[in-house]
Motif scaffolding. Structure first.
Motif, PDB file in Angstrom:
ATOM      1  N   UNK A  84       2.128   3.118  -6.163  1.00  0.00           N
ATOM      2  CA  UNK A  84       2.766   2.555  -7.343  1.00  0.00           C
ATOM      3  C   UNK A  84       3.753   3.581  -7.873  1.00  0.00           C
ATOM      4  N   UNK A  85       4.946   3.119  -8.230  1.00  0.00           N
ATOM      5  CA  UNK A  85       6.029   4.056  -8.543  1.00  0.00           C
ATOM      6  C   UNK A  85       5.963   4.627  -9.963  1.00  0.00           C
ATOM      7  N   UNK A  86       5.076   4.122 -10.827  1.00  0.00           N
ATOM      8  CA  UNK A  86       4.992   4.629 -12.197  1.00  0.00           C
ATOM      9  C   UNK A  86       4.042   5.826 -12.221  1.00  0.00           C
ATOM     10  N   UNK A  87       4.532   7.034 -12.511  1.00  0.00           N
ATOM     11  CA  UNK A  87       3.677   8.221 -12.445  1.00  0.00           C
ATOM     12  C   UNK A  87       2.683   8.280 -13.601  1.00  0.00           C
ATOM     13  N   UNK A  88       1.596   8.999 -13.381  1.00  0.00           N
ATOM     14  CA  UNK A  88       0.631   9.310 -14.430  1.00  0.00           C
ATOM     15  C   UNK A  88       0.967  10.695 -14.972  1.00  0.00           C
ATOM     16  N   UNK A  89       0.915  10.862 -16.289  1.00  0.00           N
ATOM     17  CA  UNK A  89       1.343  12.117 -16.916  1.00  0.00           C
ATOM     18  C   UNK A  89       0.177  12.747 -17.667  1.00  0.00           C
ATOM     19  N   UNK A  90      -0.043  14.045 -17.433  1.00  0.00           N
ATOM     20  CA  UNK A  90      -1.008  14.835 -18.192  1.00  0.00           C
ATOM     21  C   UNK A  90      -0.265  15.977 -18.878  1.00  0.00           C
ATOM     22  N   UNK A  91      -0.670  16.302 -20.109  1.00  0.00           N
ATOM     23  CA  UNK A  91      -0.066  17.461 -20.753  1.00  0.00           C
ATOM     24  C   UNK A  91      -0.813  18.732 -20.345  1.00  0.00           C
ATOM     25  N   UNK A  92      -0.255  19.865 -20.701  1.00  0.00           N
ATOM     26  CA  UNK A  92      -0.829  21.139 -20.249  1.00  0.00           C
ATOM     27  C   UNK A  92      -2.235  21.369 -20.780  1.00  0.00           C
ATOM     28  N   UNK A  93      -2.485  20.935 -21.995  1.00  0.00           N
ATOM     29  CA  UNK A  93      -3.820  21.129 -22.562  1.00  0.00           C
ATOM     30  C   UNK A  93      -4.867  20.381 -21.734  1.00  0.00           C
ATOM     31  N   UNK A  94      -4.538  19.155 -21.355  1.00  0.00           N
ATOM     32  CA  UNK A  94      -5.455  18.382 -20.517  1.00  0.00           C
ATOM     33  C   UNK A  94      -5.644  19.052 -19.160  1.00  0.00           C
ATOM     34  N   UNK A  95      -4.523  19.498 -18.558  1.00  0.00           N
ATOM     35  CA  UNK A  95      -4.620  20.111 -17.240  1.00  0.00           C
ATOM     36  C   UNK A  95      -5.384  21.429 -17.279  1.00  0.00           C
ATOM     37  N   UNK A  96      -5.139  22.245 -18.286  1.00  0.00           N
ATOM     38  CA  UNK A  96      -5.846  23.524 -18.372  1.00  0.00           C
ATOM     39  C   UNK A  96      -7.352  23.320 -18.491  1.00  0.00           C
ATOM     40  N   UNK A  97      -7.756  22.273 -19.199  1.00  0.00           N
ATOM     41  CA  UNK A  97      -9.181  21.941 -19.302  1.00  0.00           C
ATOM     42  C   UNK A  97      -9.747  21.586 -17.930  1.00  0.00           C
ATOM     43  N   UNK A  98      -9.005  20.774 -17.186  1.00  0.00           N
ATOM     44  CA  UNK A  98      -9.439  20.404 -15.833  1.00  0.00           C
ATOM     45  C   UNK A  98      -9.521  21.635 -14.941  1.00  0.00           C
ATOM     46  N   UNK A  99      -8.488  22.463 -14.970  1.00  0.00           N
ATOM     47  CA  UNK A  99      -8.433  23.645 -14.115  1.00  0.00           C
ATOM     48  C   UNK A  99      -9.588  24.597 -14.414  1.00  0.00           C
ATOM     49  N   UNK A 100      -9.886  24.818 -15.691  1.00  0.00           N
ATOM     50  CA  UNK A 100     -11.001  25.693 -16.060  1.00  0.00           C
ATOM     51  C   UNK A 100     -12.323  25.141 -15.547  1.00  0.00           C
ATOM     52  N   UNK A 101     -12.512  23.839 -15.707  1.00  0.00           N
ATOM     53  CA  UNK A 101     -13.760  23.231 -15.260  1.00  0.00           C
ATOM     54  C   UNK A 101     -13.927  23.231 -13.763  1.00  0.00           C
ATOM     55  N   UNK A 102     -12.862  22.972 -13.019  1.00  0.00           N
ATOM     56  CA  UNK A 102     -12.960  22.955 -11.556  1.00  0.00           C
ATOM     57  C   UNK A 102     -13.149  24.354 -10.992  1.00  0.00           C
TER      58      UNK A 102
END
Length: 494
Positions: free
Chosen positions: A93-111
Motif C-alpha cells: 500500500x502506497x500510504x506510509x505509516x509515520x512514527x515520531x522520534x519519541x515513539x521510535x526511541x521507546x521502541x528502540x529502547x525496549x527492543x
C-alpha cells in the motif's frame, strides 16, 4: 487495490472531504494517523495535507507505480496451496505509516533491552542453566522444547551472542506498544522493509525530504559489519557467506537481495566443505576459508552428521567446525527455544532475571494451555481468543476464535485437549489501524510492525521496520502468506 470496508463500525469521520472523506475512526482501535476527534496527529499532518492535495487519478497512478516497482524487482513470496506452491508479488500500500522520534526511541529502547536479555538467556540455558535451577522457568518446558539443541551445551560463542539478527513483531492498541512475538531463528522480511522504502520514496520525494525521514538504506552495510564482528579470525575482511536452501525456499528472493546488499557470496550446502575442522567455499580460484555463515536454513538441516541424517541442504561436519570455534554461524543453532510461544510468556521474567529491570515493552497477555487452569479458560472462551501452536509461524496452525465457525472451534478444541502443551492462547487484539488506499478513498486496515535488531559487539537498530497490513477488510491477520501486505514506515523528527 483493496475493496472498502463495508462492515466498518460507525465512528468519528474525519472532517476532510478529499481522500479521507469516508474514513471512519472507531475509538476501539488506536488510529495511526488520526486522533479520536478526527484531527491528524502533528507528525502526520504534512502527510495528510499532501495526500489530500492529490487527485484520485494521481493517487491511483502512485499506487500503480509502487506496485510496478515490486513487479519489476521481482519482490515475491511463496504461498503453499493444496497442490502446488504459488509465487506471488507481495502486496504493498502506497500510504506510509509515520512514527515520531519519541515513539521510535521507546521502541528502540525496549527492543535493545529485550534482545540483550534473550541472548543472556540462551547463553545461560546452554551452560549453567541458572534460570532453570532457580525455578524462574519450568525446566521441562526448555529441555523438552523441540527447538532445544543439547548439542549446543558448553559452546563458547563470539561476543557471547546467539542471536545476531532478530525480527520482533510489535502491535499497538489504545494502551500502547506490545510485543506479539520474537523471531530469532531465521527472521525474514527485512528485504520488504527496504523495498517498500525504495518504492514509496520515489513517489513521494518532496514530502520525504520535507519530513527528513530517517534513513534505513545502510541496513546491508550494518548487517555485514555485525556478522563480521563474529569472525573467529582477527582479520580486517573476514569471509562471510549467506547459506540458502535454494530457489524453492519461500524467502529466496530475500536471500539474494541481502547477499547483494552486503556484497557477499550466496551459497548452498554443496558449495561448502569441511576439512580438518575448517569450512571452505569452492570458488573458481580454488578453496577459500569461510569465517562466518549467515544461515537461512533451519537448524536440523545444516549438518547431516549432527542433525537430520538425510538433509541435502547442509554441510557434513559444519557443526564440528562450529564447536571448535573455527566458523561462526548466525543465528546460532538452538536459538529457536527462545522464540517458542510458550517461552515467550516468560520473557518479562527473563528481562527481570538477567537485567534487574522492568520490561520497557510488555507482552500480550498469554495463557499457557499446558497449565490446567489456562487450558480450561481457553476451552471456555474459544470464541473470544486467538489460539496458536507454540512452534508455528506465518499465521499457520492458528485459530482466530471470533472469526471461526462453531465447527472449527470444536475441531480445534479436540486438538487442544489431545496436546495442550502445544498451544497458547491470547485475547483477540485490538490492532491499531492505518489508512490504506482503496478505489473509494482511504479506508482503515489493521497493522503491526516488525523492526530488525542486530547484535554483534553492540546492538543496532535501523530506524525503520516492515510494517505489515491486513489488507482484507476487518481482518486481523497481517501475514503475507495469509493475505496481508506491507507499508513503508517513516520515522520522522517532527
Amino acid at each position: 487495490m483493496q475493496s472498502p470496508d463495508d462492515n466498518a463500525p460507525n465512528g468519528t469521520e474525519t472532517s476532510n472531504k478529499g481522500l479521507f472523506g469516508r474514513y471512519e475512526i472507531d475509538p476501539a482501535f488506536y488510529d495511526e494517523m488520526f486522533s479520536p476527534d478526527g484531527a491528524p496527529y502533528a507528525h502526520c499532518r504534512a502527510l495528510w495535507e499532501a495526500l489530500d492535495g492529490m487527485s484520485p487519478d494521481e493517487l491511483l497512478k502512485m499506487q500503480s507505480q509502487v506496485e510496478l516497482s515490486f513487479l519489476h524487482d521481482g519482490i515475491t513470496f511463496s504461498v503453499a496451496g493444496e497442490n502446488r506452491t504459488l509465487e506471488r508479488i507481495i502486496p504493498i500500500d502506497c500510504l506510509p505509516r509515520v512514527l515520531n522520534l519519541e515513539e521510535w526511541n521507546h521502541i528502540e529502547t525496549g527492543l535493545t533491552q529485550r534482545l540483550r536479555a534473550l541472548n543472556l538467556f540462551l547463553q545461560d540455558i546452554y551452560n549453567e542453566a541458572r534460570i532453570l535451577k532457580d525455578g524462574v522457568i519450568p525446566a521441562d518446558m526448555i529441555l523438552g522444547c523441540p527447538q532445544y539443541r543439547p548439542e549446543m551445551r558448553n559452546i563458547g560463542l563470539p561476543q557471547g551472542v546467539h542471536v545476531s539478527v532478530c525480527g520482533t513483531d510489535l502491535v499497538r492498541d489504545n494502551s500502547g506498544f506490545k510485543v506479539l512475538e520474537d523471531n530469532l531463528r531465521v527472521p525474514s522480511g527485512v528485504s520488504y522493509m527496504l523495498a517498500n522504502r525504495k518504492a514509496v520514496k520515489s513517489n513521494l520525494r518532496s514530502l520525504f525530504r520535507q519530513y527528513s525521514v530517517r534513513s534505513i538504506e545502510h541496513y546491508g552495510a550494518l548487517l555485514r559489519q555485525t556478522l563480521s564482528e563474529l569472525s573467529p579470525r582477527d582479520t580486517e575482511d573476514p569471509c562471510v557467506v549467506l547459506l540458502t536452501p535454494g530457489v524453492y525456499n519461500s524467502a529466496f528472493y530475500e536471500h539474494v537481495f541481502l547477499a547483494r546488499e552486503m556484497g557477499i557470496e550466496i551459497v548452498q550446502g554443496p558449495d561448502l566443505l569441511v576439512h580438518n575442522g575448517f569450512v571452505y567455499m569452492r570458488t573458481t580460484d580454488g578453496l577459500k576459508r569461510v569465517d562466518v555463515i549467515y544461515r537461512r536454513v533451519d537448524d536440523i538441516y545444516i549438518d547431516p552428521l549432527t542433525f537430520l541424517p538425510d538433509s541435502q541442504l547442509g554441510v557434513p561436519g559444519l557443526f564440528h567446525a562450529f564447536r571448535l570455534g573455527n566458523v561462526a554461524i548466525a543465528n546460532a543453532p538452538g536459538t529457536g527455544v527462545a522464540d517458542d510461544k510458550s517461552v515467550y510468556a516468560y520473557v518479562p521474567d527473563i528481562v527481570r532475571y538477567y537485567l534487574s529491570e522492568e520490561p520497557v515493552l510488555p507482552n500480550v497477555e498469554t495463557y499457557l494451555c499446558r497449565n490446567p487452569g489456562d487450558l480450561e479458560y481457553t476451552l471456555d472462551n474459544l470464541d473470544k481468543l486467538v489460539v496458536k501452536m507454540v512452534g508455528e509461524s506465518g499465521g499457520y496452525g492458528m485459530l482466530v476464535g471470533p472469526h471461526a465457525t462453531a465447527e472449527e472451534r470444536d475441531r480445534y478444541a479436540r486438538h487442544l485437549r489431545d496436546d495442550p502443551a502445544n498451544y497458547i492462547a491470547q485475547p483477540t487484539l485490538d490492532l491499531s489501524r492505518m489508512p490504506c488506499l482503496t478505489p473509494e478513498g482511504a479506508a482503515p486496515r489493521h497493522v503491526d510492525l516488525r523492526p530488525f535488531v542486530l547484535q554483534g559487539r553492540d546492538i543496532n537498530i535501523v530506524p525503520g521496520a516492515f510494517c505489515r497490513v491486513a489488507l482484507t477488510p476487518g481482518s486481523l491477520v497481517v501475514n503475507s502468506s495469509q493475505g496481508g501486505g506491507g507499508k513503508d514506515l517513516w520515522v520522522v523528527g517532527v
